[in-house]
Design a protein around this motif. Structure first.
Motif, PDB file in Angstrom:
ATOM      1  N   ASN A 180       0.837  -1.195   0.000  1.00 42.30           N
ATOM      2  CA  ASN A 180       0.000   0.000   0.000  1.00 42.30           C
ATOM      3  C   ASN A 180       0.878   1.254   0.000  1.00 42.30           C
ATOM      4  OD1 ASN A 180      -2.244  -1.639   0.152  1.00 42.30           O
ATOM      5  ND2 ASN A 180      -2.438  -1.465   2.375  1.00 42.30           N
ATOM      6  N   SER A 203      -1.602   0.346  -6.819  1.00 41.80           N
ATOM      7  CA  SER A 203      -1.106   0.253  -5.441  1.00 41.80           C
ATOM      8  C   SER A 203      -1.282   1.543  -4.651  1.00 41.80           C
ATOM      9  CB  SER A 203       0.373  -0.149  -5.443  1.00 41.80           C
ATOM     10  OG  SER A 203       0.548  -1.386  -6.092  1.00 41.80           O
ATOM     11  N   LYS A 205      -3.321   3.756  -2.546  1.00 41.23           N
ATOM     12  CA  LYS A 205      -4.530   3.474  -1.774  1.00 41.23           C
ATOM     13  C   LYS A 205      -5.107   4.696  -1.071  1.00 41.23           C
ATOM     14  CE  LYS A 205      -4.194  -0.745  -3.036  1.00 41.23           C
ATOM     15  NZ  LYS A 205      -3.802  -1.839  -2.142  1.00 41.23           N
ATOM     16  N   ALA A 206      -4.349   5.782  -0.942  1.00 42.87           N
ATOM     17  CA  ALA A 206      -4.874   6.979  -0.269  1.00 42.87           C
ATOM     18  C   ALA A 206      -3.939   8.143  -0.528  1.00 42.87           C
ATOM     19  CB  ALA A 206      -5.011   6.749   1.242  1.00 42.87           C
ATOM     20  N   ILE A 275      -9.895   7.154  -4.973  1.00 40.89           N
ATOM     21  CA  ILE A 275      -9.375   6.545  -3.757  1.00 40.89           C
ATOM     22  C   ILE A 275      -9.600   7.484  -2.569  1.00 40.89           C
ATOM     23  CG2 ILE A 275      -7.661   5.112  -4.939  1.00 40.89           C
ATOM     24  CD1 ILE A 275      -5.579   7.258  -4.301  1.00 40.89           C
ATOM     25  N   PHE A 334      -6.451   3.469   5.937  1.00 31.84           N
ATOM     26  CA  PHE A 334      -6.463   3.135   4.508  1.00 31.84           C
ATOM     27  C   PHE A 334      -5.122   2.594   3.980  1.00 31.84           C
ATOM     28  CE2 PHE A 334      -9.952   6.242   4.917  1.00 31.84           C
ATOM     29  CZ  PHE A 334     -10.983   5.425   4.480  1.00 31.84           C
ATOM     30  N   LEU A 335      -4.026   2.813   4.684  1.00 31.04           N
ATOM     31  CA  LEU A 335      -2.747   2.245   4.255  1.00 31.04           C
ATOM     32  C   LEU A 335      -2.337   1.051   5.107  1.00 31.04           C
ATOM     33  CD1 LEU A 335      -0.578   5.403   3.402  1.00 31.04           C
ATOM     34  CD2 LEU A 335      -2.043   4.042   1.897  1.00 31.04           C
ATOM     35  N   GLU A 337      -4.730  -0.481   6.925  1.00 30.23           N
ATOM     36  CA  GLU A 337      -5.981  -1.240   6.936  1.00 30.23           C
ATOM     37  C   GLU A 337      -6.399  -1.619   8.356  1.00 30.23           C
ATOM     38  OE1 GLU A 337      -5.828  -4.424   4.092  1.00 30.23           O
ATOM     39  OE2 GLU A 337      -4.753  -3.202   2.622  1.00 30.23           O
TER      40      GLU A 337
END
Length: 596
Positions: A180, A203, A205-206, A275, A334-335, A337
């Motif tokens: 991520n 890849s 993700k945020a 994202i 978000f990275l 999770e």
């Protein structure tokens, strides 16, 4: 992907050890900064002390799709086998060019002190001293053409976006990465996030673009069709180093004064960003306000948050620990999770109301959405004698003339509030004007605040506790620069660029000007100008006044007093301007008033 037209580059300095904290080319080398390490800031004042060991790998080679080699310094926790996310700091400013190097040239150093920084941070990026102990890697990348990365510096367009896409995927495959990747940072580091995220790297993700514009024509170099190189030539001369050149925006604007393929690839299609996004912006930025708000409206994800700040962006990033903890919650979700409660507890929109003068702003005002649904749009009609009527235009026709050759020239109109009032949203001006001496004119509309005695107030962009001079009225004129003082929200438009494409306006209060044609004005002909004014969030107490200034000169300050390049805001802005008022020509400013 190269730009759709041939780019003209200007020379830049080669990387030199000791200049802008450059420490030499060290591919394959690494070192560990031990816990307890303390660097030296300006005046030999100690920097932030490291709380844990940090490993840095210097000049990690990243080969993008056309074979160009880019280089990154990667900071991560030492002696750890944990798979962790990577957050990228992307710009051409130099991997080791940091806040310690930059801030001494700024007025009051923007309120930042050396103890706020470790010196490991890339300028405008996250500080590894904070983020590595939290279990993150920070990749400080030299964009194409900067440092020892191959090529020339093409800023914020197709090539930059494509390179960023490839680097995301290369970093995600590093053995210590959990797969991520995110982005964070201010200004150039924020703008690049928009461009790269719109290419949708799998890849990525945020992102957390804090204070970034999204349209290089309308928000940077040709706002309202009025050319202003701002401080870019200084940046190109003093900050960006490399072995090639940097895109010469002065020449490119001369080649392409109107929009078209060149400038179109420098406007982000925000709808392609899908994202999680943590946006931060402010009224006080001279560049980033509207890019942030367009991103909020157009980014295509339910996972987006907007935080409006009352402070200068570098102070907000580096000197306010609470903002970093807030960002950590976002990235943890978000990275990493982690199923934390950040999403559930964080309001979607938090706004700020500036107070001006000797008062700190009121921050973290939770609202339902932006624009605020309860906004009442009130027409402030400009009247003879410098008055404002909130009722309706007076039937009598009148006019006021000012001379653009006078730096203080302009027409002012005042309204004193009888009760506390909050303006929060997008103001818009409708002005009826002519220029008897020329066939074009540049118009600036500024919304300013006056105290109860009628004196002009301005907002100081650092909190009172960090101000070198505590009283606003004691600040010398030399301290009034764009990184420290905000005079008021501003709109601007060149009359020959007055055409509007309403289908592309983000809001009826902010008209979209295509800037694809020039419509000169026959001398003396009256034209209606519809001018979007950048966001204003400010409180007025009973007895305080709103002042509307209409002028032919920009009343706001550049970020830095130094200037390099052709100052061409007022080219072809000659002689007298006439502003018409009354029922036949209802010049007015529409104000967004919200309930308190």
């Amino acid at each position: 992907m190269p730009a759709p037209v041939e780019i003209t580059f200007r020379p830049i300095s080669k990387p030199t050890i000791g200049n802008n904290n450059y420490q030499g080319f060290k591919p394959g080398e690494s070192q560990v900064y031990k816990a307890g390490y303390t660097g030296k800031g300006w005046d030999d004042i100690p920097c932030k002390t490291l709380t844990s060991d940090i490993l840095v790998e210097h000049d990690v080679e990243l080969v993008v799709r056309d074979g160009a080699k880019l280089y990154a310094d990667i900071y991560r926790p030492a002696n750890s086998d944990e798979k962790i996310p990577i957050v990228i700091s992307w710009s051409p400013y130099g991997k080791k060019y940091n806040g310690i190097s930059m801030l001494p040239v700024c007025t009051w150093k923007c309120g930042v002190v050396p103890g706020d920084l470790s010196g490991l941070e890339k300028f405008e990026g996250l500080d590894p001293a904070v983020w590595c102990p939290w279990g993150y890697a920070i990749a400080s990348v030299d964009a194409r053409g900067s440092g020892n990365s191959d090529g020339n510096v093409e800023l914020l367009g197709n090539q930059d976006a494509e390179d960023g896409h490839d680097v995301v995927e290369l970093l995600a495959k590093l053995p210590f990465c959990n797969g991520n990747v995110g982005f964070a940072g201010n200004s150039a580091l924020a703008i690049s996030q928009y461009f790269i995220a719109a290419t949708q790297p799998p890849s990525l993700k945020a992102i957390a673009p804090w204070e970034g514009l999204g349209d290089m024509y309308r928000e940077q170099f040709n706002r309202g069709g009025i050319y202003n190189i701002s401080n870019f030539n200084l940046i190109a001369k003093l900050i960006i180093q490399g072995h090639g050149g940097v895109e010469d925006f002065e020449i490119m604007t001369e080649k392409y004064p109107l929009t078209g393929p060149y400038w179109d690839q420098k406007r982000v299609d925000m709808t392609k960003i899908k994202i999680p996004t943590y946006l931060s912006g402010s009224d006080v930025s001279s560049l980033h306000t509207m890019g942030t708000l367009r991103a909020w409206l157009e980014i295509d994800t339910p996972h987006k948050w907007l935080r409006w700040s009352g402070y200068q962006e570098w102070f907000d990033l580096w000197a306010m620990p609470e903002t970093q903890h807030d960002l950590k919650g976002f990235f943890d979700r978000f990275l990493k999770e982690k199923q934390n409660d950040w999403v559930e507890k964080t309001p979607r929109v938090r706004m700020t109301a500036l107070q001006f003068g000797d008062k700190d702003p009121i921050e973290d005002i939770v609202v339902e959405d932006w624009p605020i649904p309860s906004t009442k749009y009130v027409e402030a009609h400009l009247c003879e004698g410098g008055k404002i009527s909130l009722e309706k235009p007076v039937p009598e026709s009148s006019e006021v003339t000012y001379d653009t050759s006078e730096s203080e020239g302009g027409a002012t109109f005042k309204h004193k509030f009888t009760e506390k009032t909050r303006i929060m949203g997008l103001p818009k001006a409708h002005l009826f004007m002519s220029c008897p001496d020329h066939d074009d004119m540049a118009i600036f509309v500024s919304l300013q605040k006056l105290d109860k005695d009628g004196d002009l107030l301005k907002h100081v962009q650092v909190p009172i506790e960090r101000r070198w001079i505590k009283k606003f009225k004691d600040m010398p004129a030399s301290d009034h620069t764009g990184v420290l003082v905000h005079p008021g929200s501003l709109g601007m438009l060149k009359a020959s660029h007055r055409s509007i494409d309403r289908s592309r306006s983000i809001h009826e209060q902010f008209p979209f000007h295509p800037h694809d044609k020039v419509e000169k004005i026959p001398p003396g002909e009256i034209v209606e100008l519809e001018i979007g004014i950048w966001h204003m969030g400010a409180d007025f107490e009973a007895g305080e006044s709103l002042q509307i200034l209409v002028s032919g000169n920009n009343p706001n300050y550049p970020e830095l007093k130094n200037y390099d390049g052709k100052k061409s805001e007022n080219i072809n802005n000659l002689g007298k301007h006439i502003l018409y008022m009354g029922s036949n020509h209802p010049s007015r400013v529409i104000l967004p008033i919200v309930p308190l």
